[in-house]
Design a protein around this motif. Structure first.
Motif, PDB file in Angstrom:
ATOM      1  N   SER A  57      26.169  31.267  35.684  1.00 16.71           N
ATOM      2  CA  SER A  57      25.697  31.790  36.991  1.00 16.71           C
ATOM      3  C   SER A  57      26.885  31.632  38.385  1.00 16.71           C
ATOM      4  CB  SER A  57      24.513  31.006  37.321  1.00 16.71           C
ATOM      5  OG  SER A  57      24.775  29.527  37.310  1.00 16.71           O
ATOM      6  N   ASP A  58      27.471  30.357  38.206  1.00 14.93           N
ATOM      7  CA  ASP A  58      28.365  30.353  39.150  1.00 14.93           C
ATOM      8  C   ASP A  58      29.588  31.226  39.160  1.00 14.93           C
ATOM      9  OD1 ASP A  58      29.364  29.086  36.615  1.00 14.93           O
ATOM     10  OD2 ASP A  58      30.701  27.626  37.637  1.00 14.93           O
ATOM     11  N   GLU A  59      30.113  31.716  37.937  1.00 10.48           N
ATOM     12  CA  GLU A  59      30.927  32.371  37.863  1.00 10.48           C
ATOM     13  C   GLU A  59      30.598  34.078  38.358  1.00 10.48           C
ATOM     14  OE1 GLU A  59      31.722  32.676  33.515  1.00 10.48           O
ATOM     15  OE2 GLU A  59      33.317  30.903  33.875  1.00 10.48           O
ATOM     16  N   ARG A  60      29.456  34.269  37.979  1.00  5.23           N
ATOM     17  CA  ARG A  60      28.772  35.581  38.551  1.00  5.23           C
ATOM     18  C   ARG A  60      28.647  35.644  40.111  1.00  5.23           C
ATOM     19  NH1 ARG A  60      24.970  35.184  34.307  1.00  5.23           N
ATOM     20  NH2 ARG A  60      23.416  34.281  35.934  1.00  5.23           N
ATOM     21  N   GLU A  61      28.219  34.431  40.666  1.00  3.51           N
ATOM     22  CA  GLU A  61      28.189  34.420  42.279  1.00  3.51           C
ATOM     23  C   GLU A  61      29.490  34.447  42.921  1.00  3.51           C
ATOM     24  OE1 GLU A  61      26.868  33.932  45.793  1.00  3.51           O
ATOM     25  OE2 GLU A  61      25.673  34.228  43.997  1.00  3.51           O
ATOM     26  N   ALA A  62      30.616  33.897  42.172  1.00  2.54           N
ATOM     27  CA  ALA A  62      31.838  33.857  42.802  1.00  2.54           C
ATOM     28  C   ALA A  62      32.516  35.369  42.692  1.00  2.54           C
ATOM     29  CB  ALA A  62      32.947  32.987  42.192  1.00  2.54           C
ATOM     30  N   ALA A  63      32.193  36.205  41.617  1.00  2.00           N
ATOM     31  CA  ALA A  63      32.652  37.365  41.414  1.00  2.00           C
ATOM     32  C   ALA A  63      32.105  38.520  42.543  1.00  2.00           C
ATOM     33  CB  ALA A  63      32.377  37.908  39.818  1.00  2.00           C
ATOM     34  N   PHE A  64      30.760  38.370  42.591  1.00  2.00           N
ATOM     35  CA  PHE A  64      29.961  38.984  43.481  1.00  2.00           C
ATOM     36  C   PHE A  64      30.669  38.728  44.879  1.00  2.00           C
ATOM     37  CE2 PHE A  64      26.338  39.598  40.411  1.00  2.00           C
ATOM     38  CZ  PHE A  64      26.541  40.751  40.320  1.00  2.00           C
ATOM     39  N   ARG A  65      30.926  37.485  45.280  1.00  2.00           N
ATOM     40  CA  ARG A  65      31.359  36.908  46.582  1.00  2.00           C
ATOM     41  C   ARG A  65      32.745  37.754  46.803  1.00  2.00           C
ATOM     42  NH1 ARG A  65      29.752  31.592  45.645  1.00  2.00           N
ATOM     43  NH2 ARG A  65      31.909  31.136  45.395  1.00  2.00           N
ATOM     44  N   PHE A  66      33.778  37.953  45.798  1.00  2.00           N
ATOM     45  CA  PHE A  66      34.758  38.403  45.827  1.00  2.00           C
ATOM     46  C   PHE A  66      34.847  39.982  45.990  1.00  2.00           C
ATOM     47  CE2 PHE A  66      38.592  40.757  43.855  1.00  2.00           C
ATOM     48  CZ  PHE A  66      39.610  39.559  44.246  1.00  2.00           C
ATOM     49  N   ILE A  72      39.178  41.391  51.511  1.00  2.00           N
ATOM     50  CA  ILE A  72      40.046  41.563  50.253  1.00  2.00           C
ATOM     51  C   ILE A  72      40.267  42.986  50.121  1.00  2.00           C
ATOM     52  CG2 ILE A  72      40.079  41.134  47.935  1.00  2.00           C
ATOM     53  CD1 ILE A  72      38.409  38.689  48.153  1.00  2.00           C
ATOM     54  N   SER A  73      41.593  43.467  50.395  1.00  2.00           N
ATOM     55  CA  SER A  73      41.898  44.774  50.330  1.00  2.00           C
ATOM     56  C   SER A  73      42.178  45.167  48.661  1.00  2.00           C
ATOM     57  CB  SER A  73      43.362  44.962  50.972  1.00  2.00           C
ATOM     58  OG  SER A  73      43.743  46.217  50.876  1.00  2.00           O
ATOM     59  N   PRO A  74      41.352  46.522  48.639  1.00  2.00           N
ATOM     60  CA  PRO A  74      41.348  47.051  47.281  1.00  2.00           C
ATOM     61  C   PRO A  74      42.844  47.246  46.975  1.00  2.00           C
ATOM     62  CG  PRO A  74      39.280  47.757  48.220  1.00  2.00           C
ATOM     63  CD  PRO A  74      40.233  46.945  49.071  1.00  2.00           C
ATOM     64  N   SER A  75      43.568  48.035  48.068  1.00  2.00           N
ATOM     65  CA  SER A  75      44.731  48.677  48.081  1.00  2.00           C
ATOM     66  C   SER A  75      45.903  47.367  47.722  1.00  2.00           C
ATOM     67  CB  SER A  75      45.210  49.182  49.284  1.00  2.00           C
ATOM     68  OG  SER A  75      45.144  48.115  50.479  1.00  2.00           O
ATOM     69  N   ALA A  76      45.411  46.085  48.146  1.00  2.00           N
ATOM     70  CA  ALA A  76      46.535  45.025  47.754  1.00  2.00           C
ATOM     71  C   ALA A  76      46.507  44.760  46.271  1.00  2.00           C
ATOM     72  CB  ALA A  76      46.160  43.888  48.761  1.00  2.00           C
ATOM     73  N   LEU A  77      45.185  44.708  45.797  1.00  2.00           N
ATOM     74  CA  LEU A  77      45.141  44.743  44.269  1.00  2.00           C
ATOM     75  C   LEU A  77      45.869  45.587  43.302  1.00  2.00           C
ATOM     76  CD1 LEU A  77      41.445  43.606  44.119  1.00  2.00           C
ATOM     77  CD2 LEU A  77      43.367  42.281  43.358  1.00  2.00           C
ATOM     78  N   MET A  78      45.533  47.075  44.078  1.00  2.00           N
ATOM     79  CA  MET A  78      46.216  48.201  43.482  1.00  2.00           C
ATOM     80  C   MET A  78      47.850  48.316  43.533  1.00  2.00           C
ATOM     81  SD  MET A  78      44.066  51.547  44.098  1.00  2.00           S
ATOM     82  CE  MET A  78      44.158  51.615  45.504  1.00  2.00           C
TER      83      MET A  78
END
Length: 297
Positions: A57-66, A72-78
């Motif tokens: 559950s804590d991993e899911r919550e962290a992923a959803f917050r991310f 957080i820019s999607p273009s920076a990840l790309m």
């Protein structure tokens, strides 16, 4: 591009995730570390849904917050992933770059996510249009994405042909193709002056702006012909066309291609005949109202 390595190769998953996203500029090193951790989990369990990838559950919550964090820019990840792809390409004298457009369907029954139309008139859905530029080594090994363009397409009343022609390329979907080509070329050039792109385009890219781009390209471009284009001719010479002219050439060879069975169509063998000849195309730049360009192809 996310690749699935499988849990049996956990070290490879960790190394890949760190290389792919470890240099992402997300404004905070903790965000970058979270991106790397999420990439590891997704590569090991490519289920498609965060609730299926992250068991705790804590991993899911962290992923959803991310994914919900607007900072957080999607273009920076790309950008981080595409730069890593370019570094892998630099080891080769050239790379094939397969560029194609596809639908990315996303469930939006209430039409509240700001998505566009996908599919055909008979099976309309919601989602995004995506153009991917996939780099492949000369011996056929996928190296990753060099560019990714995505946008919404809103299908309304079809405009008249003349009205569409008057629009500049950057205001049409052709502009996204040109952006994919330009960004891929620039990405490779940023890490190597030796590795050249060889773009492979389907018939959707057979457009005069793409042919003009090819004239200035430091590399190669192959596009599947969609139009029986006019060939350049001198005054009073008879008009010739691309397909008929190529068919008149002496075959260079043949190749027997096995085509697997499809619904409603049995498996079969197709005989491909290879012909080649240089031509000069007579292209019309419609926004310039009839100004013609002769391009060698």
């Amino acid at each position: 591009m996310l690749c699935c390595f499988g849990m049996q190769n956990e070290h490879a998953v960790d190394k890949w995730a760190e290389q792919e996203f470890g240099q992402a500029l997300l404004g905070d090193q903790r965000r970058t570390a979270r991106a790397v951790a999420m990439a590891k989990a997704i590569a090991a369990h490519p289920s498609g849904l965060l609730t299926q990838v992250f068991a705790k559950s804590d991993e899911r919550e962290a992923a959803f917050r991310f994914v919900r964090n607007d900072d957080i820019s999607p273009s920076a990840l790309m950008d981080a992933a595409h730069s890593r792809t370019a570094l892998r390409c630099a080891e080769h004298p050239f790379v094939f770059v397969a560029v194609d457009q596809t639908d990315l369907s996303i469930v939006d029954n209430q039409r509240t996510k700001g998505l566009g139309d996908t599919g055909t008139a008979g099976s309309r859905g919601s989602g995004l249009q995506v153009v991917n530029s996939l780099a492949v080594s000369p011996d056929g090994v996928p190296l990753g994405l060099l560019s990714q363009q995505y946008w919404t397409r809103l299908v309304g009343k079809r405009k008249l042909v003349e009205s569409r022609r008057k629009r500049p390329p950057e205001e049409k979907e052709t502009g996204h193709w040109l952006a994919a080509l330009s960004q891929s070329q620039a990405r490779l050039a940023s890490v190597s002056t030796e590795c050249l792109p060889w773009f492979q385009l389907d018939r959707g890219a057979d457009a005069w702006p793409v042919h003009l781009f090819a004239q200035k390209l430091d590399g190669y471009l192959t596009v599947r012909a969609s139009w029986n284009r006019r060939l350049w001719r001198a005054p009073r010479e008879p008009q010739r066309y691309l397909w008929g002219h190529v068919e008149e050439q002496t075959p260079m060879g043949t190749h027997l291609l096995h085509i697997p069975r499809e619904p409603g169509r049995p498996a079969r063998q197709a005989l491909l005949t290879v012909r080649a000849t240089p031509v000069e195309l007579d292209l019309v730049d419609h926004p310039c109202r009839g100004v013609r360009d002769g391009l060698v192809a």
